[in-house]
Design a protein around this motif. Structure first.
Motif, short mmCIF file in Angstrom:
data_model
loop_
_atom_site.label_atom_id
_atom_site.label_comp_id
_atom_site.label_asym_id
_atom_site.label_seq_id
_atom_site.Cartn_x
_atom_site.Cartn_y
_atom_site.Cartn_z
N VAL A 120 0.87 -1.17 0.00
CA VAL A 120 0.00 0.00 0.00
C VAL A 120 0.91 1.23 0.00
O VAL A 120 1.91 1.27 0.70
CB VAL A 120 -0.92 0.01 1.24
N GLU A 121 0.57 2.23 -0.80
CA GLU A 121 1.45 3.38 -0.96
C GLU A 121 1.40 4.32 0.24
O GLU A 121 0.78 5.38 0.21
CB GLU A 121 1.08 4.14 -2.23
N MET A 122 2.07 3.90 1.32
CA MET A 122 2.21 4.74 2.50
C MET A 122 3.71 4.88 2.75
O MET A 122 4.41 3.91 2.99
CB MET A 122 1.52 4.11 3.71
N GLU A 123 4.19 6.12 2.66
CA GLU A 123 5.64 6.33 2.63
C GLU A 123 6.33 6.05 3.97
O GLU A 123 7.19 5.19 4.07
CB GLU A 123 5.95 7.75 2.16
N GLY A 124 6.02 6.81 5.00
CA GLY A 124 6.68 6.62 6.28
C GLY A 124 8.16 7.00 6.23
O GLY A 124 9.03 6.19 6.53
N CYS A 132 7.58 12.78 11.07
CA CYS A 132 7.16 13.35 9.79
C CYS A 132 5.66 13.11 9.65
O CYS A 132 5.02 12.56 10.54
CB CYS A 132 7.93 12.74 8.61
N SER A 133 5.10 13.51 8.50
CA SER A 133 3.65 13.34 8.30
C SER A 133 3.34 12.51 7.06
O SER A 133 2.21 12.52 6.58
CB SER A 133 2.96 14.70 8.19
N THR A 134 4.33 11.76 6.55
CA THR A 134 4.14 11.06 5.28
C THR A 134 3.31 9.78 5.41
O THR A 134 2.99 9.17 4.39
CB THR A 134 5.49 10.72 4.63
N CYS A 135 2.97 9.36 6.60
CA CYS A 135 2.06 8.21 6.75
C CYS A 135 0.66 8.69 7.14
O CYS A 135 -0.14 7.93 7.71
CB CYS A 135 2.59 7.20 7.77
N GLU A 167 -10.56 16.55 10.09
CA GLU A 167 -10.92 16.34 11.50
C GLU A 167 -10.64 14.91 11.95
O GLU A 167 -10.52 14.64 13.14
CB GLU A 167 -12.39 16.68 11.72
N THR A 168 -10.55 13.98 11.01
CA THR A 168 -10.31 12.56 11.37
C THR A 168 -8.96 12.08 10.86
O THR A 168 -8.78 10.89 10.60
CB THR A 168 -11.45 11.67 10.82
N SER A 169 -8.02 12.98 10.73
CA SER A 169 -6.67 12.60 10.28
C SER A 169 -5.87 11.98 11.43
O SER A 169 -5.97 12.42 12.58
CB SER A 169 -5.92 13.83 9.76
N ARG A 170 -5.08 10.98 11.10
CA ARG A 170 -4.13 10.37 12.03
C ARG A 170 -2.87 9.99 11.27
O ARG A 170 -2.85 9.98 10.03
CB ARG A 170 -4.73 9.10 12.68
N LEU A 171 -1.83 9.65 12.01
CA LEU A 171 -0.62 9.08 11.41
C LEU A 171 -0.71 7.56 11.48
O LEU A 171 -0.99 7.00 12.56
CB LEU A 171 0.63 9.56 12.14
N GLY A 172 -0.48 6.90 10.34
CA GLY A 172 -0.59 5.45 10.32
C GLY A 172 0.35 4.76 11.29
O GLY A 172 0.00 3.72 11.86
N CYS A 173 1.53 5.35 11.52
CA CYS A 173 2.50 4.71 12.43
C CYS A 173 2.07 4.76 13.88
O CYS A 173 2.66 4.08 14.73
CB CYS A 173 3.88 5.36 12.26
N GLN A 174 1.05 5.56 14.19
CA GLN A 174 0.58 5.69 15.56
C GLN A 174 -0.73 4.95 15.82
O GLN A 174 -1.27 5.01 16.92
CB GLN A 174 0.41 7.17 15.92
#
Length: 208
Positions: A120-124, A132-135, A167-174
């Motif tokens: 899946v195209e999630m940079e991290g 960072c905010s790339t995920c 309003e529902t944004s999160r970081l995938g790594c968290q």
């Protein structure tokens, strides 16, 4: 033979003076004492002095210290395995073109690891260190968003740098998967902004 003993004692005194950092007089007195009575600071607990040289005692002490050393292997991001049968939880990633990828995951899985392990195209870019905010992902269902743990200050700071923040944004790594998030649907933003915490520390250091 009578001359050999004083020579050996003198050499023994020189060795003790150099290796233990004691005075010449004290070293000389130690060198004339029988080995069975010689005290050595390197004697290991529970051992008497008989038949032990300082070198032997020091080696034994060092070996004992090495035997008690242990280390814990760190678990790195990216180490992901499919769940066992009957333990599946499901998360769906929706890419910028609207293509959905539904993946079976386990409780405790980090969703950035899941995405990257399944192409899946999630940079991290920061490797999952919340720098960072790339995920950046957008939780589709507000009710599901409310079930998640509150983001901490570090995550909020990085989300402020994200492109297309909602309003529902999160970081995938968290996001750590658990039963309450079974069926979670995450949208990937149309683009990412690769700004990291280190970029700002560099700028502040230059005074710009």
């Amino acid at each position: 033979m009578g001359k050999a003993i004083p020579i050996l004692r003198r050499r023994g005194a020189q060795f003790l003076q150099k290796s233990l950092g004691i005075s010449q007089r004290r070293a000389a007195s130690h060198a004339t004492i029988p080995s069975s009575q010689l005290y050595c600071p390197f004697t290991p607990p529970g051992k008497n002095n008989t038949g032990w040289t300082c070198a032997q005692r020091q080696l034994t002490r060092s070996s004992a210290a090495r035997r008690t050393f242990s280390a814990t292997v760190a678990v790195a991001h990216g180490d992901w395995h499919p769940p066992k049968a009957g333990e599946e939880l499901y998360v769906t990633f929706i890419d910028k073109d609207g293509v959905e990828v539904k993946i079976a995951v386990s409780k405790g899985d980090n969703l950035m690891d899941v995405a990257q392990a399944n192409d899946v195209e999630m940079e991290g870019a920061c490797g999952g260190s919340c720098a960072c905010s790339t995920c950046h992902v957008i939780v589709e269902d507000e009710d599901m968003f409310d079930k998640m743990n509150e983001p901490d200050d570090n995550e909020n700071d990085m989300l402020d740098l994200a492109f297309g923040l909602t309003e529902t944004s999160r970081l995938g790594c968290q996001i750590i998967m658990d039963e309450s998030l079974d069926g979670l649907r995450l949208k990937l933003p149309s683009m990412t902004r690769n700004l990291q915490a280190s970029d700002f520390s560099k700028k502040s250091g230059t005074g710009s």
